[in-house]
Design a protein around this motif. Structure first.
Motif, short mmCIF file in Angstrom:
data_model
loop_
_atom_site.label_atom_id
_atom_site.label_comp_id
_atom_site.label_asym_id
_atom_site.label_seq_id
_atom_site.Cartn_x
_atom_site.Cartn_y
_atom_site.Cartn_z
N SER A 183 -5.12 3.62 0.64
CA SER A 183 -4.65 3.84 -0.73
C SER A 183 -3.22 3.37 -0.88
O SER A 183 -2.85 2.73 -1.87
CB SER A 183 -4.78 5.31 -1.11
OG SER A 183 -6.13 5.73 -1.13
N LEU B 134 -3.14 -0.40 -1.04
CA LEU B 134 -3.60 -0.92 -2.33
C LEU B 134 -2.56 -0.70 -3.42
O LEU B 134 -2.37 -1.55 -4.30
CB LEU B 134 -4.93 -0.28 -2.71
CG LEU B 134 -6.13 -0.73 -1.87
CD1 LEU B 134 -7.36 0.11 -2.19
CD2 LEU B 134 -6.43 -2.22 -2.10
N LYS C 118 -3.30 2.39 -9.95
CA LYS C 118 -2.48 3.03 -8.93
C LYS C 118 -2.61 4.55 -8.98
O LYS C 118 -2.65 5.21 -7.94
CB LYS C 118 -1.01 2.61 -9.09
CG LYS C 118 -0.75 1.16 -8.72
CD LYS C 118 0.72 0.88 -8.50
CE LYS C 118 1.53 0.95 -9.76
NZ LYS C 118 2.92 0.52 -9.54
N CYS D 109 -11.74 1.82 -6.47
CA CYS D 109 -11.96 0.40 -6.14
C CYS D 109 -12.83 -0.28 -7.20
O CYS D 109 -12.58 -1.43 -7.59
CB CYS D 109 -12.61 0.26 -4.77
SG CYS D 109 -11.54 0.63 -3.37
N PHE E 275 -12.67 -1.66 0.30
CA PHE E 275 -11.22 -1.80 0.50
C PHE E 275 -10.84 -3.24 0.75
O PHE E 275 -9.95 -3.80 0.09
CB PHE E 275 -10.75 -0.93 1.67
CG PHE E 275 -9.36 -1.26 2.13
CD1 PHE E 275 -8.26 -0.91 1.36
CD2 PHE E 275 -9.16 -1.96 3.32
CE1 PHE E 275 -6.97 -1.24 1.78
CE2 PHE E 275 -7.87 -2.28 3.74
CZ PHE E 275 -6.78 -1.92 2.97
N TYR F 12 -11.47 -5.52 -2.33
CA TYR F 12 -10.51 -5.29 -3.41
C TYR F 12 -9.12 -5.80 -3.03
O TYR F 12 -8.44 -6.46 -3.83
CB TYR F 12 -10.47 -3.80 -3.75
CG TYR F 12 -9.58 -3.44 -4.93
CD1 TYR F 12 -9.47 -4.26 -6.05
CD2 TYR F 12 -8.84 -2.25 -4.91
CE1 TYR F 12 -8.67 -3.92 -7.11
CE2 TYR F 12 -8.04 -1.90 -5.98
CZ TYR F 12 -7.94 -2.74 -7.08
OH TYR F 12 -7.14 -2.39 -8.13
N ALA F 13 -8.71 -5.52 -1.80
CA ALA F 13 -7.39 -5.98 -1.34
C ALA F 13 -7.32 -7.50 -1.36
O ALA F 13 -6.33 -8.09 -1.83
CB ALA F 13 -7.11 -5.44 0.06
#
Length: 452
Positions: free
Chosen positions: A124, A127, A179, A238, A328, A331-332
């Protein structure tokens, strides 16, 4: 194996391959080593192991971490069920029988819950950093285009003029909400819950929770070992984040087309055709849009896994990790790609000036002018509709219609009404907070730069 005393036969090789999670839960190795070190420290604190035994375990775990980082130790997927058993086996090779004391008062059920909560916290944070850096790119681009006028759309039909900066700020807002969603929900420490019912040993759960950065220990061991809500929260974050990127990717694809011609994408983020030499395709944006579906699927997959599980732990829960890790990394990577796409794009600032002068995007401004003259908005809407109809029937635009022609529709019109059709002042006339008035947009850019 971390079990086997009551079994006569060895686990079938096919069953081992089918049930092993090592290929993906190896992602938890740093978290597993950290949680194991803290657990051992707690065992020493409550005199379940000696200080010397704790130091042996701590040093052994440190060696494993160093070996992993240096690619000197890689556990065999055909030999171990998971990262936990692999670590304990290697620890025994390094320090001998003392390694067997590490699992005192601990189950893999509370162990993996602890590891996953620690990993989610780290993921988290990563991200949030990526989202912040992406916001900064959008703000720099917006700062350069507060006066770049483009059409604003509803129903993918031109609606009212806005600025490109204003459009970009909409995504800055979305990223800010993204965020907020990555504030971890799993803030209570699972360690010490055991398999499902705690322990008869004097474990200090407050100590391990505090050392691992949790607010406090979880309150119900039965819930603790089967709780995956924090993973669903993460997957949901996500999914929504990818949805925002997919919307942007769709717009980037449109903006870069020959029909739109608003932006020119860098060669670094486009590809060609194996047949058509002239092609320059927005493949990176298309892939972001396409990968969104797999992230959605990961969320629904875990929801489906959870929906039929009785309390407490079931092996089905092993199926929580691949989806989380995949979402993760997807998305990253997508954030990094979108950041690069926008950072290197060239904007055609004058693209829509002439077109917007010759369409009816300022119709609402004319209706507002009538309202200020005391005309009820519903009547004003009707009057302006007639002006648009007249212009269409006579192949005219707002810029070419005359005051005399407007007066024939309604005598209230005067020369000041024609100012409503001035595209240069259209955005400056906006008065409400949150509108594309260039002054307000610049204030919002300054606000966000200060926030970041």
């Amino acid at each position: 194996m971390l079990w086997g005393g009551r079994f006569k036969d060895k686990l079938d090789d096919k069953a081992m391959k089918f049930s092993s999670s090592l290929s993906f839960d190896i992602n938890l190795i740093h978290e597993d080593l950290l949680a194991s070190t803290v657990h051992a420290e707690m065992l020493s604190k409550v005199d379940l192991i000696s200080e010397d035994e704790f130091n042996k375990i701590k040093n052994g775990l440190k060696i494993i971490e160093e070996e992993w980082e240096a690619d000197k130790w890689t556990p065999d997927e055909s030999e171990f069920e998971d990262v936990h058993s692999a670590v304990e086996s290697r620890l025994k090779e390094l320090i001998g029988a003392t390694a067997g004391k590490l699992h005192t008062g601990r189950s893999r059920n509370d162990q993996v819950a602890t590891d996953m909560k620690l990993w989610i916290r780290k993921a988290s944070s990563n991200l949030i950093e990526l989202l912040t850096s992406t916001q900064k790119v959008f703000l720099e681009l917006a700062d350069a285009h507060t006066d770049t006028i483009i059409p604003g759309y509803t129903h993918l039909q031109r609606a009212q003029p806005i600025s490109f900066a204003f459009h970009l700020l909409a995504y800055v807002e979305m990223f800010s909400r993204d965020k907020q969603r990555f504030t971890p929900s799993g803030v209570e420490g699972p360690l010490g819950s055991g398999a499902l019912a705690g322990s008869t040993l004097p474990l200090d759960r407050e100590f391990t929770s505090a050392k691992l950065g949790f607010n406090n220990p979880t309150r119900n061991a039965l819930d603790t070992v089967s709780d995956r809500d924090y993973l669903l929260d993460f997957l949901n974050a996500c999914s929504i984040g990818m949805m925002h990127l997919s919307r942007l990717a769709e717009e980037v694809i449109l903006w870069s087309s020959s029909e739109w011609k608003l932006i020119k994408l860098s060669d670094k983020y486009t590809t060609g055709s194996s047949l058509m030499p002239q092609k320059k395709n927005p493949d990176m944006a298309e892939l972001v849009r396409g990968k969104t579906g797999r992230v959605f699927g990961n969320q629904f997959s875990l929801l489906s896994t959870m929906k039929g599980l009785p309390l407490s732990y079931n092996r089905d829960l092993q199926e929580d990790k691949e989806q989380v890790f995949d979402s993760f990394f997807t998305y990253a990577d997508s954030l990094s790609i979108i950041k690069g796409v926008m950072e290197t794009a060239q904007v055609n600032s004058l693209r829509f000036i002439e077109e917007l002068k010759n369409d009816f995007s300022l119709a609402t401004d004319l209706a507002d002018w009538l309202v200020l003259k005391g005309i009820p908005f519903r009547d004003a809407h009707e009057i302006v509709g007639k002006v648009v109809k007249f212009a269409e029937d006579n192949n005219k635009t707002f810029s070419s219609i005359t005051l005399e022609e407007m007066k024939k529709i309604n005598s209230i019109f005067d020369e000041t009404a024609l100012e409503c059709f001035n595209l240069k002042t259209a955005l400056q006339r906006k008065q409400t907070f949150g509108s594309p008035n260039p002054t307000l947009v610049k204030e919002q850019i300054a606000y966000w730069k200060n926030q970041l």
